[in-house]
Design an enzyme around this catalytic site. Structure first.
Site, mmCIF file in Angstrom:
data_model
loop_
_atom_site.group_PDB
_atom_site.id
_atom_site.type_symbol
_atom_site.label_atom_id
_atom_site.label_comp_id
_atom_site.label_asym_id
_atom_site.label_seq_id
_atom_site.Cartn_x
_atom_site.Cartn_y
_atom_site.Cartn_z
ATOM 1 N N SER A 104 42.085 34.261 36.500
ATOM 2 C CA SER A 104 41.928 35.029 37.733
ATOM 3 C C SER A 104 40.774 36.005 37.537
ATOM 4 C CB SER A 104 43.218 35.786 38.068
ATOM 5 O OG SER A 104 44.245 34.883 38.376
ATOM 6 N N LYS A 179 43.350 33.807 45.484
ATOM 7 C CA LYS A 179 44.167 34.412 44.429
ATOM 8 C C LYS A 179 44.174 35.932 44.567
ATOM 9 C CE LYS A 179 46.705 35.102 40.872
ATOM 10 N NZ LYS A 179 46.472 34.676 39.493
ATOM 11 N N LYS A 247 43.798 44.772 36.884
ATOM 12 C CA LYS A 247 42.506 44.075 36.989
ATOM 13 C C LYS A 247 42.380 43.343 38.316
ATOM 14 C CE LYS A 247 42.405 40.077 35.537
ATOM 15 N NZ LYS A 247 42.581 38.687 36.019
#
Length: 301
Positions: A104, A179, A247
């Protein structure tokens, strides 16, 4: 016992054998693929070989003969580190290989990687996943893919060994964009569940019973189903670490700013995730957002 590798299937190199990568690579071995893996931790390589895979001593050794190279590492810097440079994937993968990055990362990193790979004769798909460690183990991940239709079609049998919901979302970077949206929804959902848990407990309600009935109504969600036991038991062993969700919230807030989309609730939850991390909980599962709500509500955690 793993099946014998089917030589008619493409050979696979797997780079990154963490919480997600190890069970995913093992599911490919079970499906009959020959998997050669590389990661930094020897115990993870030992786990791969015990499952029937082959351990490589370097990225170059892992990818040199592979038809498909799959990467699953924490973030954009790690993807760039393993892809570029004299010791990286692009320097050693054979022409015509298909590189599937299931990490990701930022959409722009995926776009840049696809462009650099094209110059080396390597095709690329970005294919991040949702479902956490349990989804990886059970091979029921949701896989959101960016790239070309022909490459997606070629990769589909591999994806089918890893997940259930497999969708081509658009050109390079599109998988990462979806995502990012996924991580926004998950974080806000966990935060709402955490607030409900503290409210219910402080009200003296039987928490298990309450979560059962909430899960059967409109408030029900995959998040609630998957994380219910975490809340009940205060078990925050990492399936998906707060550090990684921090993140990801950075990715979605930055990408949203770029395209001019407002994230008023998402931005607030991003700050709560950052706060939890600053308090030393970054290594815990993201269901540990409950700890942040407990602190705000006067609890000792």
């Amino acid at each position: 016992m793993s099946k014998t590798a089917d030589t008619a299937r493409p050979s696979i190199a797997w780079i990154g054998l963490g919480i997600m990568g190890s069970p995913m690579s093992e599911n490919l071995i079970k499906a009959g693929y020959a998997v050669t893996g590389y990661t930094l931790e020897q115990e993870k390589l030992d786990r791969l070989t015990a499952a029937g895979g082959t351990a490589a001593a370097s990225i170059a050794e892992a990818v040199r003969e592979a038809d498909i190279v799959i990467t699953m590492v924490p973030a954009s810097p790690q993807v760039e580190a393993i892809a570029y440079g004299p010791d990286g994937i692009l320097a050693h993968a054979k022409r015509g290989a298909l590189l599937i990055d299931m990490s990701s990362i930022t959409p722009q990193t995926s776009i840049d990687l696809a462009k650099a790979a094209e110059e080396k004769g390597v095709r690329v798909l970005d294919a991040p996943v949702s479902g956490g460690e349990a989804g990886a183990v059970e091979a029921v991940l949701s896989i959101m893919v960016g790239g070309g239709q022909a490459d997606f079609d070629e990769a589909r049998p591999v994806f089918e060994a890893l997940g259930q919901t497999i969708v081509l979302c658009g050109p390079h970077g599109s998988g990462q964009t979806v995502k990012a949206a996924n991580q926004l929804i998950v974080a806000v959902n966990i935060q709402a569940c955490a607030e409900a848990v503290v409210f219910l407990e402080k009200s003296g309600v039987d928490l298990g019973a309450a979560l059962d009935v909430l899960g059967g109504g409109l408030a029900g969600s995959t998040v609630l189903a998957r994380k219910k036991d975490n809340f009940l038991r205060r078990d925050f062993a990492p399936g998906f670490r707060i550090d990684l969700h921090h993140k990801d919230m950075g990715i979605v807030t930055d990408a949203a700013r770029t395209v001019g989309a407002a994230l008023p609730v998402g931005s607030a939850v991003a700050q709560l995730v950052a706060s939890l991390r600053a308090q030393g909980d970054g290594g815990l599962d993201h269901s540990a957002l409950l700890r942040g709500v407990e602190r705000l509500s006067g609890g000792q955690v």
